[in-house]
Design an enzyme around this catalytic site. Structure first.
Site, PDB file in Angstrom:
ATOM      1  N   SER A 175       8.238  40.436  17.518  1.00 10.39           N
ATOM      2  CA  SER A 175       6.973  40.605  18.241  1.00 10.39           C
ATOM      3  C   SER A 175       6.741  39.351  19.064  1.00 10.39           C
ATOM      4  O   SER A 175       7.277  38.283  18.736  1.00 10.39           O
ATOM      5  CB  SER A 175       5.817  40.779  17.242  1.00 10.39           C
ATOM      6  OG  SER A 175       4.567  40.576  17.873  1.00 10.39           O
ATOM      7  N   TYR A 188       0.962  38.909   9.420  1.00 10.44           N
ATOM      8  CA  TYR A 188       1.820  39.561  10.421  1.00 10.44           C
ATOM      9  C   TYR A 188       2.568  38.510  11.255  1.00 10.44           C
ATOM     10  O   TYR A 188       3.798  38.581  11.426  1.00 10.44           O
ATOM     11  CB  TYR A 188       0.959  40.456  11.323  1.00 10.44           C
ATOM     12  CG  TYR A 188       1.746  41.258  12.334  1.00 10.44           C
ATOM     13  CD1 TYR A 188       2.335  42.469  11.980  1.00 10.44           C
ATOM     14  CD2 TYR A 188       1.898  40.823  13.648  1.00 10.44           C
ATOM     15  CE1 TYR A 188       3.051  43.215  12.911  1.00 10.44           C
ATOM     16  CE2 TYR A 188       2.605  41.555  14.580  1.00 10.44           C
ATOM     17  CZ  TYR A 188       3.176  42.753  14.214  1.00 10.44           C
ATOM     18  OH  TYR A 188       3.885  43.495  15.139  1.00 10.44           O
TER      19      TYR A 188
HETATM   20  P1  NAD Z   1       4.116  52.517  14.112  1.00  4.56           P
HETATM   21  O1  NAD Z   1       3.041  52.341  13.122  1.00  4.56           O
HETATM   22  O2  NAD Z   1       4.050  53.642  15.075  1.00  4.56           O
HETATM   23  O3  NAD Z   1       5.532  52.566  13.391  1.00  4.56           O
HETATM   24  C1  NAD Z   1       5.843  51.798  12.265  1.00  4.56           C
HETATM   25  C2  NAD Z   1       6.866  52.543  11.459  1.00  4.56           C
HETATM   26  O4  NAD Z   1       7.217  51.769  10.304  1.00  4.56           O
HETATM   27  C3  NAD Z   1       6.321  53.872  10.941  1.00  4.56           C
HETATM   28  O5  NAD Z   1       7.332  54.857  11.046  1.00  4.56           O
HETATM   29  C4  NAD Z   1       6.018  53.562   9.489  1.00  4.56           C
HETATM   30  O6  NAD Z   1       6.006  54.694   8.666  1.00  4.56           O
HETATM   31  C5  NAD Z   1       7.184  52.648   9.175  1.00  4.56           C
HETATM   32  N1  NAD Z   1       7.017  51.932   7.910  1.00  4.56           N
HETATM   33  C6  NAD Z   1       5.937  51.250   7.469  1.00  4.56           C
HETATM   34  N2  NAD Z   1       6.173  50.796   6.223  1.00  4.56           N
HETATM   35  C7  NAD Z   1       7.421  51.193   5.886  1.00  4.56           C
HETATM   36  C8  NAD Z   1       8.228  51.031   4.720  1.00  4.56           C
HETATM   37  N3  NAD Z   1       7.760  50.366   3.647  1.00  4.56           N
HETATM   38  N4  NAD Z   1       9.463  51.559   4.734  1.00  4.56           N
HETATM   39  C9  NAD Z   1       9.926  52.250   5.803  1.00  4.56           C
HETATM   40  N5  NAD Z   1       9.203  52.446   6.915  1.00  4.56           N
HETATM   41  C10 NAD Z   1       7.961  51.919   6.953  1.00  4.56           C
HETATM   42  O7  NAD Z   1       4.166  51.128  14.901  1.00  4.56           O
HETATM   43  P2  NAD Z   1       5.168  50.598  16.032  1.00  4.56           P
HETATM   44  O8  NAD Z   1       4.336  49.937  17.041  1.00  4.56           O
HETATM   45  O9  NAD Z   1       6.119  51.638  16.451  1.00  4.56           O
HETATM   46  O10 NAD Z   1       5.916  49.436  15.220  1.00  4.56           O
HETATM   47  C11 NAD Z   1       7.331  49.358  15.105  1.00  4.56           C
HETATM   48  C12 NAD Z   1       7.739  47.892  15.035  1.00  4.56           C
HETATM   49  O11 NAD Z   1       7.416  47.269  16.285  1.00  4.56           O
HETATM   50  C13 NAD Z   1       7.016  47.086  13.953  1.00  4.56           C
HETATM   51  O12 NAD Z   1       7.924  46.180  13.352  1.00  4.56           O
HETATM   52  C14 NAD Z   1       5.975  46.324  14.738  1.00  4.56           C
HETATM   53  O13 NAD Z   1       5.600  45.108  14.115  1.00  4.56           O
HETATM   54  C15 NAD Z   1       6.726  46.079  16.040  1.00  4.56           C
HETATM   55  N6  NAD Z   1       5.868  45.748  17.174  1.00  4.56           N
HETATM   56  C16 NAD Z   1       5.020  46.669  17.713  1.00  4.56           C
HETATM   57  C17 NAD Z   1       4.220  46.302  18.794  1.00  4.56           C
HETATM   58  C18 NAD Z   1       3.269  47.257  19.471  1.00  4.56           C
HETATM   59  O14 NAD Z   1       2.502  46.820  20.336  1.00  4.56           O
HETATM   60  N7  NAD Z   1       3.252  48.539  19.136  1.00  4.56           N
HETATM   61  C19 NAD Z   1       4.294  45.013  19.305  1.00  4.56           C
HETATM   62  C20 NAD Z   1       5.172  44.099  18.725  1.00  4.56           C
HETATM   63  C21 NAD Z   1       5.959  44.484  17.660  1.00  4.56           C
END
Ligand code: NAD
Length: 290
Positions: A175, A188
């Site tokens: 991130s 986080y």
């Molecule tokens: P999201 O909530 O749509 O997806 C997160 C996924 O992780 C979901 O499928 C959830 O079920 C899964 N998950 C959570 N706990 C879990 C576990 N214990 N075992 C297996 N799966 C698990 O969110 P996203 O935005 O798609 O996030 C995906 C990644 O991207 C994350 O690591 C997040 O930190 C990172 N990220 C997202 C953003 C953003 O702006 N959306 C920015 C920076 C980083």
């Protein structure tokens, strides 16, 4: 003519709400991938894009059977194999069982996308140990457990030149908060800072084995994890003060970067974090002189 410039060897990208629609070259034909947290948001888009690029895909999820199954069906539209596997990435036992099944059913593994993650926000003074441990356990320890299992398989098998120049590729979903401090989200931000050093230390250790480990650092991407940051006009306008490029990121913006990092197109890219953030890490507050 290269694969990338041959239109007959491309698959269409499904239309999304904002990211430009482009074709995905079949740069991963014959490779086997596992994407964690692949039934939502970024993981979902990455799994589908890997399938369009020709990889067989394991769709990991922890809750939401229907969502996982619909991703499997979308991935299969790329003419590849896919199946869903339920596992909590913070459980050593469940992670080991998932990789054992992946290698049994697909034969081996070439690509891991360490994507699963969540937030449990609170001011520092009131954050509970459970909130701290949940985020570190899934976001950081979960990436360790999955990366370790993948590395063991990559080391066992080694390079297969007809498949890829590398013995394996790991992409850690970090991130912008591996760099940008985030008040109210210390668990986080710490997990993402930890991913940076875990990724770089691992990349250094396994590069001699021709295993490539890199990260993607997304900025603000339109997914369920951050709905409150974009789902009203006021929130979106406020968010745009942090994004020089002037639009929110879409999951497909990250998926294209993941396909490139997983492919031999990026063969000399080792231990790098690719920021895909519309310029969020350019200190936009200083754009008019600070
Ligand atoms: P999201 O909530 O749509 O997806 C997160 C996924 O992780 C979901 O499928 C959830 O079920 C899964 N998950 C959570 N706990 C879990 C576990 N214990 N075992 C297996 N799966 C698990 O969110 P996203 O935005 O798609 O996030 C995906 C990644 O991207 C994350 O690591 C997040 O930190 C990172 N990220 C997202 C953003 C953003 O702006 N959306 C920015 C920076 C980083």
């Amino acid at each position: 003519m290269s694969e990338a410039s041959n239109p007959s060897r491309t698959a269409p990208t499904p239309a999304s709400s904002g990211a430009p629609a482009v074709s995905v070259p079949r740069t991963l034909a014959g490779q086997k991938a596992l994407v964690t947290g692949a039934n939502s948001g970024i993981g979902r888009a990455v799994a589908i894009a890997l399938g369009q690029a020709g990889a067989d895909v394991v769709v990991n999820y922890v809750v939401g059977d229907d969502a996982a199954q619909s991703v499997v069906e979308e991935v299969r539209r790329g003419g590849v194999r896919a199946f869903a596997h339920q596992a909590d990435v913070s459980s050593e036992e469940q992670v080991e069982a998932m990789f054992a099944r992946a290698c049994t059913e697909l034969g081996t593994l070439d690509i891991l996308v360490n994507n699963a993650g969540l937030q449990r926000d609170a001011p520092f003074a009131t954050m509970t140990l459970a909130q701290w441990n949940t985020v570190i356990g899934i976001n950081l320890t979960g990436q360790f457990l999955c990366a370790r299992a993948a590395i063991r398989e990559f080391l066992r098998r080694g390079v297969v030149p007809s498949v890829s120049c590398a013995a394996g590729k790991i992409i850690c979903m970090s991130s912008v908060h591996q760099e940008i401090p985030w008040a109210g989200h210390p668990n986080y931000a710490s997990s993402k800072g930890g991913i940076k050093m875990m990724m770089e230390s691992l990349a250094q250790e396994v590069a001699p084995h021709h295993i490539r480990v890199n990260s993607i650092a997304p900025g603000a991407i339109r997914t369920p994890i951050n709905t409150a940051a974009w789902n009203t006009p006021q929130a979106y306008t406020r968010l745009m003060t942090l994004v020089p490029y002037g639009r929110i990121g879409e999951p497909e913006d990250i998926a294209r970067a993941a396909v490139w990092l997983a492919s031999d197109q990026s063969d000399y890219v080792v231990g790098t974090t690719l920021f895909v953030d519309g310029g969020m890490t350019l200190y936009p507050g200083f754009a008019t002189g600070g």
